[in-house]
Scaffold this motif. Structure first.
Motif, mmCIF file in Angstrom:
data_model
loop_
_atom_site.group_PDB
_atom_site.id
_atom_site.type_symbol
_atom_site.label_atom_id
_atom_site.label_comp_id
_atom_site.label_asym_id
_atom_site.label_seq_id
_atom_site.Cartn_x
_atom_site.Cartn_y
_atom_site.Cartn_z
ATOM 1 N N MET A 65 0.687 -1.215 -0.084
ATOM 2 C CA MET A 65 -0.023 -0.131 -0.059
ATOM 3 C C MET A 65 0.852 1.229 0.003
ATOM 4 O O MET A 65 0.450 2.311 -0.657
ATOM 5 C CB MET A 65 -1.058 -0.045 1.201
ATOM 6 C CG MET A 65 -2.058 0.946 1.229
ATOM 7 S SD MET A 65 -3.244 0.760 2.439
ATOM 8 C CE MET A 65 -3.501 -0.986 2.703
ATOM 9 N N ALA A 66 1.958 1.241 0.709
ATOM 10 C CA ALA A 66 2.987 2.193 0.470
ATOM 11 C C ALA A 66 3.287 2.556 -0.720
ATOM 12 O O ALA A 66 3.423 3.778 -1.266
ATOM 13 C CB ALA A 66 4.012 1.885 1.506
ATOM 14 N N GLN A 67 3.783 1.483 -1.346
ATOM 15 C CA GLN A 67 4.345 1.574 -2.876
ATOM 16 C C GLN A 67 3.187 2.367 -3.814
ATOM 17 O O GLN A 67 3.601 3.055 -4.407
ATOM 18 C CB GLN A 67 4.618 0.381 -3.511
ATOM 19 C CG GLN A 67 5.866 -0.357 -2.735
ATOM 20 C CD GLN A 67 5.898 -1.945 -3.173
ATOM 21 O OE1 GLN A 67 5.249 -2.655 -3.035
ATOM 22 N NE2 GLN A 67 7.156 -2.123 -4.226
ATOM 23 N N TYR A 68 1.845 1.945 -3.449
ATOM 24 C CA TYR A 68 0.841 2.433 -4.503
ATOM 25 C C TYR A 68 0.622 3.929 -4.154
ATOM 26 O O TYR A 68 0.727 4.679 -5.263
ATOM 27 C CB TYR A 68 -0.437 1.602 -3.966
ATOM 28 C CG TYR A 68 -1.605 2.289 -4.555
ATOM 29 C CD1 TYR A 68 -2.024 2.159 -6.057
ATOM 30 C CD2 TYR A 68 -2.422 2.948 -3.736
ATOM 31 C CE1 TYR A 68 -3.222 2.759 -6.427
ATOM 32 C CE2 TYR A 68 -3.708 3.517 -4.352
ATOM 33 C CZ TYR A 68 -4.030 3.423 -5.633
ATOM 34 O OH TYR A 68 -5.182 4.193 -6.076
ATOM 35 N N ALA A 70 2.972 5.923 -2.897
ATOM 36 C CA ALA A 70 3.993 6.523 -3.363
ATOM 37 C C ALA A 70 4.178 6.790 -4.602
ATOM 38 O O ALA A 70 4.419 8.041 -5.185
ATOM 39 C CB ALA A 70 5.267 5.883 -3.101
ATOM 40 N N GLN A 71 3.527 5.955 -5.636
ATOM 41 C CA GLN A 71 3.319 6.179 -6.916
ATOM 42 C C GLN A 71 2.206 7.223 -7.210
ATOM 43 O O GLN A 71 2.205 7.802 -8.279
ATOM 44 C CB GLN A 71 2.751 4.885 -7.742
ATOM 45 C CG GLN A 71 4.104 3.890 -7.805
ATOM 46 C CD GLN A 71 3.909 2.511 -8.510
ATOM 47 O OE1 GLN A 71 2.612 2.586 -9.143
ATOM 48 N NE2 GLN A 71 4.697 1.692 -8.444
ATOM 49 N N TRP A 74 2.363 10.544 -2.899
ATOM 50 C CA TRP A 74 2.597 10.663 -1.507
ATOM 51 C C TRP A 74 4.250 10.604 -1.074
ATOM 52 O O TRP A 74 4.467 9.584 -1.379
ATOM 53 C CB TRP A 74 1.887 9.972 -0.690
ATOM 54 C CG TRP A 74 0.339 10.209 -0.563
ATOM 55 C CD1 TRP A 74 -0.758 10.023 -1.763
ATOM 56 C CD2 TRP A 74 -0.324 11.335 0.156
ATOM 57 N NE1 TRP A 74 -1.793 10.472 -1.749
ATOM 58 C CE2 TRP A 74 -1.831 11.191 -0.430
ATOM 59 C CE3 TRP A 74 -0.028 11.876 1.230
ATOM 60 C CZ2 TRP A 74 -2.791 11.898 0.106
ATOM 61 C CZ3 TRP A 74 -1.114 12.686 1.851
ATOM 62 C CH2 TRP A 74 -2.482 12.721 1.423
ATOM 63 N N LYS A 75 4.706 11.543 -0.295
ATOM 64 C CA LYS A 75 6.114 11.486 -0.095
ATOM 65 C C LYS A 75 6.467 11.395 1.448
ATOM 66 O O LYS A 75 7.709 11.176 1.887
ATOM 67 C CB LYS A 75 6.631 12.894 -0.421
ATOM 68 C CG LYS A 75 6.768 13.174 -1.799
ATOM 69 C CD LYS A 75 7.459 12.165 -2.705
ATOM 70 C CE LYS A 75 7.524 12.563 -4.294
ATOM 71 N NZ LYS A 75 8.394 11.700 -4.971
ATOM 72 N N ASP A 76 5.355 11.374 2.246
ATOM 73 C CA ASP A 76 5.686 11.048 3.637
ATOM 74 C C ASP A 76 4.738 9.891 3.922
ATOM 75 O O ASP A 76 3.568 10.161 4.322
ATOM 76 C CB ASP A 76 5.476 12.362 4.605
ATOM 77 C CG ASP A 76 5.944 12.118 5.757
ATOM 78 O OD1 ASP A 76 6.078 11.016 6.551
ATOM 79 O OD2 ASP A 76 6.693 13.077 6.459
ATOM 80 N N ILE A 77 5.295 8.812 4.294
ATOM 81 C CA ILE A 77 4.175 7.493 4.619
ATOM 82 C C ILE A 77 4.713 6.532 5.883
ATOM 83 O O ILE A 77 5.613 6.324 5.773
ATOM 84 C CB ILE A 77 3.958 6.597 3.309
ATOM 85 C CG1 ILE A 77 3.644 7.513 2.185
ATOM 86 C CG2 ILE A 77 3.252 5.702 3.690
ATOM 87 C CD1 ILE A 77 3.878 6.501 0.686
#
Length: 368
Positions: A65-68, A70-71, A74-77
């Motif tokens: 989900m972080a990868q999704y 980020a694409q 979103w830059k702070d996860i």
């Protein structure tokens, strides 16, 4: 809504934005930062609506989900799940792409593995268990917490950002006051831990997150950040906890009627466990049910129809038990609406949203 031919997850964006605005207002009033959990909606378009309100940080429940997100820009996860060391390659890809990641850890060995295999830098939060019993180091285990904290501070590729606690036992309460009591106890325990770590790191943040607590707790002294997720949609669980009004629930599953049984006053709909999940509640007679009936309207849906509940789910079938009066009003070929028990699981299963004006919003699991 004449274009619906199969199970469809409807989204009332006005209700959703109202829910978001209300949580942002609470966070501002209580002097905490909202770092919303995106596990509930998992949607690029909804994420953009959140970002439009000035939110720049988000929380997710998996590295995928972080990868999704980020694409999606979103830059702070924050990955609010005990870190899976087998996914370090994906972490390195995101770090190399300039994403600021915060990971949860609960043991020394995982901290060392992260530090050894990282190609950049990440923030770490120690996950604490203040009584929920799911994951995290018990707040009573001071020695284990201290050992992890000291290890983080010694290593060069990890930054000790703070302490994370999810008091999910609020979901099992019977009154708002119980929710507040659970949070008060958890805040006290987590801040006791923070106090004992002052000599190791004096700038630690405390983040807590569950929708019941974030929605009703008024005293957040000792909390810096909150990370609720379900609040964006709410659902019947939140309504039954008195955390939200029925009218706040922003999603509804539209299901075609495929058959009727006059002998049992049951209506069969195309909508089963693969659409709703099998999360359930109990009615006043302690009978299990899986959703509440509403009437679909041009601008949304009605209030809950009394004496009409989804009482059984199999893979694709839903069985609706209704009164004689309601039974007579329903025809095969109609499309009925159902408020979900657990909107997070329902959204994850349905994998797309149709807004009331006919737009389709993507879901991570459908496209990533």
């Amino acid at each position: 809504m004449t274009n619906i031919t199969g199970p469809t997850l409807l989204l009332d964006t006005n209700k959703m934005i109202n829910n978001l605005d209300r949580m942002l207002t609470r966070a501002s009033r209580l002097n905490v930062e909202l770092v919303p959990h995106f596990k509930t909606h998992q949607s690029k378009e909804i994420g953009e609506m959140v970002k439009a309100k000035g939110v720049e940080r988000c929380t997710v429940s998996s590295v995928k989900m972080a990868q999704y997100f980020a694409q999606c820009g979103w830059k702070d996860i924050t990955v609010a799940f005990p870190f899976n060391r087998l996914e370090i390659a994906a972490i390195n890809e995101m770090v190399s792409a300039g994403v600021a990641l915060t990971l949860l850890v609960t043991d020394v060995d995982t901290v060392r593995v992260i530090n050894k295999q990282l190609k950049g830098n990440v923030n770490l939060m120690i996950e604490l268990d203040a009584g929920y019993g799911r994951s995290g180091i018990s707040t009573e285990d001071g020695e284990a917490i201290k050992e992890v904290a000291e290890t983080i501070e010694r290593l060069e590729k990890v930054n000790f950002y703070g302490l994370y606690c999810h008091p999910g036992n609020t979901y099992h309460t019977n009154a708002i006051e119980e929710i507040r009591q659970i949070w008060a106890a958890a805040i006290k325990k987590v801040n006791f831990v923070r106090h004992n770590l002052q000599s190791i790191n004096s700038s630690l943040k405390v983040r807590m997150g569950d929708t019941p607590g974030c929605s009703v707790v008024e005293d957040m002294n000792g909390v810096d950040e909150i990370g609720p997720g379900n609040f964006i949609f709410f659902d019947l669980v939140m309504n039954y906890l008195d955390v939200c009004d029925e009218s706040d629930i922003a999603v509804c599953v539209a299901c075609p009627v495929v058959a009727k049984n006059a002998k049992t006053n049951q209506v069969i709909v195309h909508g089963g466990g693969v659409h709703f999940s099998k999360d359930h509640l109990f009615d006043e007679q302690e009978q299990k049910f899986f959703g509440e009936l509403v009437v679909l309207e041009d601008d949304g849906w009605s209030a809950i129809i009394p004496d009409a509940k989804l009482v059984s789910l199999s893979q694709e079938h839903g069985v609706l038990k209704v009164s004689n009066e309601v039974f007579e009003e329903i025809e095969v070929g109609d499309v009925l609406g159902f408020l979900p028990i657990h909107s997070c699981l329902t959204a994850n299963l349905m994998k797309a949203y149709q807004t009331l004006d006919g737009q389709v919003f993507e879901h991570m699991e459908k496209v990533f």
